[in-house]
Design a protein around this motif. Structure first.
Motif, PDB file in Angstrom:
ATOM      1  N   ARG A   1       0.863  -1.134  -0.081  1.00 24.73           N
ATOM      2  CA  ARG A   1      -0.005  -0.066  -0.126  1.00 24.73           C
ATOM      3  C   ARG A   1       0.721   1.267   0.106  1.00 24.73           C
ATOM      4  O   ARG A   1       0.693   2.309  -0.716  1.00 24.73           O
ATOM      5  N   LEU A   2       2.087   1.273   1.089  1.00 28.31           N
ATOM      6  CA  LEU A   2       2.592   2.573   1.064  1.00 28.31           C
ATOM      7  C   LEU A   2       3.333   2.572  -0.524  1.00 28.31           C
ATOM      8  O   LEU A   2       3.630   3.662  -0.951  1.00 28.31           O
ATOM      9  N   ASP A   3       4.152   1.630  -1.084  1.00 23.13           N
ATOM     10  CA  ASP A   3       4.829   1.678  -2.374  1.00 23.13           C
ATOM     11  C   ASP A   3       3.740   2.358  -3.415  1.00 23.13           C
ATOM     12  O   ASP A   3       4.276   3.212  -4.076  1.00 23.13           O
ATOM     13  N   ARG A   4       2.780   1.786  -3.265  1.00 22.60           N
ATOM     14  CA  ARG A   4       1.759   1.989  -4.356  1.00 22.60           C
ATOM     15  C   ARG A   4       1.390   3.556  -4.229  1.00 22.60           C
ATOM     16  O   ARG A   4       1.242   4.425  -5.131  1.00 22.60           O
ATOM     17  N   ALA A   5       0.997   4.153  -2.922  1.00 25.16           N
ATOM     18  CA  ALA A   5       0.981   5.611  -2.796  1.00 25.16           C
ATOM     19  C   ALA A   5       2.023   6.294  -3.027  1.00 25.16           C
ATOM     20  O   ALA A   5       1.693   7.400  -3.620  1.00 25.16           O
ATOM     21  N   LEU A   6       3.271   5.966  -2.639  1.00 25.19           N
ATOM     22  CA  LEU A   6       4.419   6.862  -3.067  1.00 25.19           C
ATOM     23  C   LEU A   6       4.540   6.768  -4.710  1.00 25.19           C
ATOM     24  O   LEU A   6       5.001   7.924  -4.914  1.00 25.19           O
ATOM     25  N   ALA A   7       4.368   5.855  -5.248  1.00 25.76           N
ATOM     26  CA  ALA A   7       4.560   5.664  -6.732  1.00 25.76           C
ATOM     27  C   ALA A   7       3.527   6.733  -7.246  1.00 25.76           C
ATOM     28  O   ALA A   7       3.605   7.622  -8.401  1.00 25.76           O
TER      29      ALA A   7
ATOM     30  N   PRO B   1      -4.759   5.303  -4.183  1.00 26.19           N
ATOM     31  CA  PRO B   1      -4.157   4.901  -2.986  1.00 26.19           C
ATOM     32  C   PRO B   1      -4.730   5.184  -1.910  1.00 26.19           C
ATOM     33  O   PRO B   1      -5.133   6.507  -1.648  1.00 26.19           O
ATOM     34  N   TYR B   2      -4.898   4.344  -0.859  1.00 25.19           N
ATOM     35  CA  TYR B   2      -5.462   4.814   0.470  1.00 25.19           C
ATOM     36  C   TYR B   2      -4.278   4.346   1.545  1.00 25.19           C
ATOM     37  O   TYR B   2      -4.085   3.132   1.224  1.00 25.19           O
ATOM     38  N   VAL B   3      -4.104   5.149   2.477  1.00 23.55           N
ATOM     39  CA  VAL B   3      -2.917   4.805   3.209  1.00 23.55           C
ATOM     40  C   VAL B   3      -3.229   5.391   4.568  1.00 23.55           C
ATOM     41  O   VAL B   3      -3.750   6.419   4.895  1.00 23.55           O
ATOM     42  N   GLU B   4      -2.985   4.716   5.814  1.00 21.04           N
ATOM     43  CA  GLU B   4      -3.244   4.936   7.130  1.00 21.04           C
ATOM     44  C   GLU B   4      -1.880   5.942   7.566  1.00 21.04           C
ATOM     45  O   GLU B   4      -0.897   5.730   7.301  1.00 21.04           O
ATOM     46  N   GLY B   5      -2.260   6.968   8.186  1.00 18.83           N
ATOM     47  CA  GLY B   5      -1.342   7.816   8.842  1.00 18.83           C
ATOM     48  C   GLY B   5      -0.076   7.149   9.683  1.00 18.83           C
ATOM     49  O   GLY B   5       1.187   7.194   9.631  1.00 18.83           O
ATOM     50  N   GLU B   6      -0.651   6.054  10.343  1.00 16.29           N
ATOM     51  CA  GLU B   6       0.365   5.141  11.148  1.00 16.29           C
ATOM     52  C   GLU B   6       1.527   4.602  10.312  1.00 16.29           C
ATOM     53  O   GLU B   6       2.389   4.502  10.817  1.00 16.29           O
ATOM     54  N   GLU B   7       0.967   4.136   9.150  1.00 16.05           N
ATOM     55  CA  GLU B   7       1.905   3.573   8.160  1.00 16.05           C
ATOM     56  C   GLU B   7       2.986   4.553   7.745  1.00 16.05           C
ATOM     57  O   GLU B   7       4.044   4.226   7.477  1.00 16.05           O
ATOM     58  N   LEU B   8       2.658   5.603   7.393  1.00 19.57           N
ATOM     59  CA  LEU B   8       3.425   6.754   7.069  1.00 19.57           C
ATOM     60  C   LEU B   8       4.548   7.136   7.891  1.00 19.57           C
ATOM     61  O   LEU B   8       5.604   7.266   7.732  1.00 19.57           O
ATOM     62  N   VAL B   9       3.965   7.217   9.447  1.00 23.49           N
ATOM     63  CA  VAL B   9       4.664   7.508  10.450  1.00 23.49           C
ATOM     64  C   VAL B   9       5.802   6.472  10.705  1.00 23.49           C
ATOM     65  O   VAL B   9       6.857   6.735  10.831  1.00 23.49           O
ATOM     66  N   GLU B  10       5.321   5.047  10.678  1.00 28.44           N
ATOM     67  CA  GLU B  10       6.286   4.209  10.805  1.00 28.44           C
ATOM     68  C   GLU B  10       7.317   3.980   9.677  1.00 28.44           C
ATOM     69  O   GLU B  10       8.606   3.580  10.089  1.00 28.44           O
ATOM     70  N   ALA B  11       6.978   4.269   8.566  1.00 27.61           N
ATOM     71  CA  ALA B  11       7.922   4.028   7.461  1.00 27.61           C
ATOM     72  C   ALA B  11       8.827   5.330   7.021  1.00 27.61           C
ATOM     73  O   ALA B  11      10.005   5.336   6.797  1.00 27.61           O
ATOM     74  N   LEU B  12       8.234   6.589   7.410  1.00 30.91           N
ATOM     75  CA  LEU B  12       8.938   7.905   7.019  1.00 30.91           C
ATOM     76  C   LEU B  12       9.446   8.675   8.262  1.00 30.91           C
ATOM     77  O   LEU B  12      10.196   9.771   8.119  1.00 30.91           O
TER      78      LEU B  12
END
Length: 224
Positions: free
Chosen positions: A7-13, A212-223
């Motif tokens: 999900r994160l990779d798709r959102a970033l792309a 894409p749909y992404v959760e904030g916690e996913e972004l925080v964890e990764a970024l």
């Protein structure tokens, strides 16, 4: 590859390609999903989508460093009225609102064309500042007037380490995709209830439109 990583990779792309991403912050914060674009990619058609499909306030978030360079203050610090003396936000320590502006080449500033022009010119301004060009408050004032119809938001100085709002989540996406720190955020509202769009409905909107749909916690964890 985990589903979260996918999900994160798709959102970033998608964001790197100038396409919108839906970002849900946190259920214990605003509990809202924002439709988020790189500011430089916004067209009049994108503004129409933001006002029709999202329905919240269309804002441009810029980094703290850029805001400082061009003298953009926190709005509450500039308002000489008792209403601005203190606030009691249930979800944060302070608002990130700076000045609402129009580009000087717009007419009323509210049309899709006008707002798209203001947004993309703000993105261009951010790129200019990031390039190290001598561009300050006077140069900003020569291009933009306030008050206007596009609200500028100031990102926290240390990004997600300081604040976990859509402002910082969007700017973190921009940084990760090597784009200027200028992003459009707009809350998604439910036409039937008038409240924030539920996460289930936001996910369905994303699926239906191929976003894409992404959760904030996913972004925080990764970024962060």
């Amino acid at each position: 590859m985990s589903s979260q990583t996918g999900r994160l990779d798709r959102a970033l792309a998608a964001f790197r390609a100038g396409e919108p991403v839906l970002i849900h912050d946190f259920d214990d914060r605003e509990g809202e999903t924002d439709l988020v674009y790189p500011a430089g990619a916004v067209t009049p058609e994108a503004v129409a989508r933001l006002r029709n499909d999202a329905g919240g306030l269309i804002c441009v978030a810029v980094s703290d460093a850029v805001a400082d360079a061009v003298g953009l203050p926190f709005l509450e610090d500039q308002i000489d009225h008792p209403a601005a003396a203190s606030h009691d936000l249930a979800y944060d320590d302070r608002s990130s609102f700076s000045l609402p502006v129009n580009h000087r080449d717009t007419f009323t500033g509210i049309t899709d064309d006008d707002r798209a022009r203001t947004i993309t010119e703000l993105a261009s301004m951010v790129s200019t500042v990031e390039a190290g060009v001598d561009y300050g408050a006077e140069e900003f004032a020569a291009e933009f007037r306030a008050p206007g119809h596009v609200h500028v938001l100031r990102g926290a100085p240390d990004g997600l380490a300081d604040r976990l709002g859509h402002t910082e989540l969007g700017l973190a996406m921009a940084a990760e995709t090597d784009q200027p720190p200028a992003v459009v955020v707009c809350e998604m509202l439910d036409d039937e209830t008038g409240r924030a769009l539920s996460t289930e409905a936001a996910r369905e909107y994303a699926r239906r439109n191929g976003f894409p749909y992404v959760e904030g916690e996913e972004l925080v964890e990764a970024l962060r």
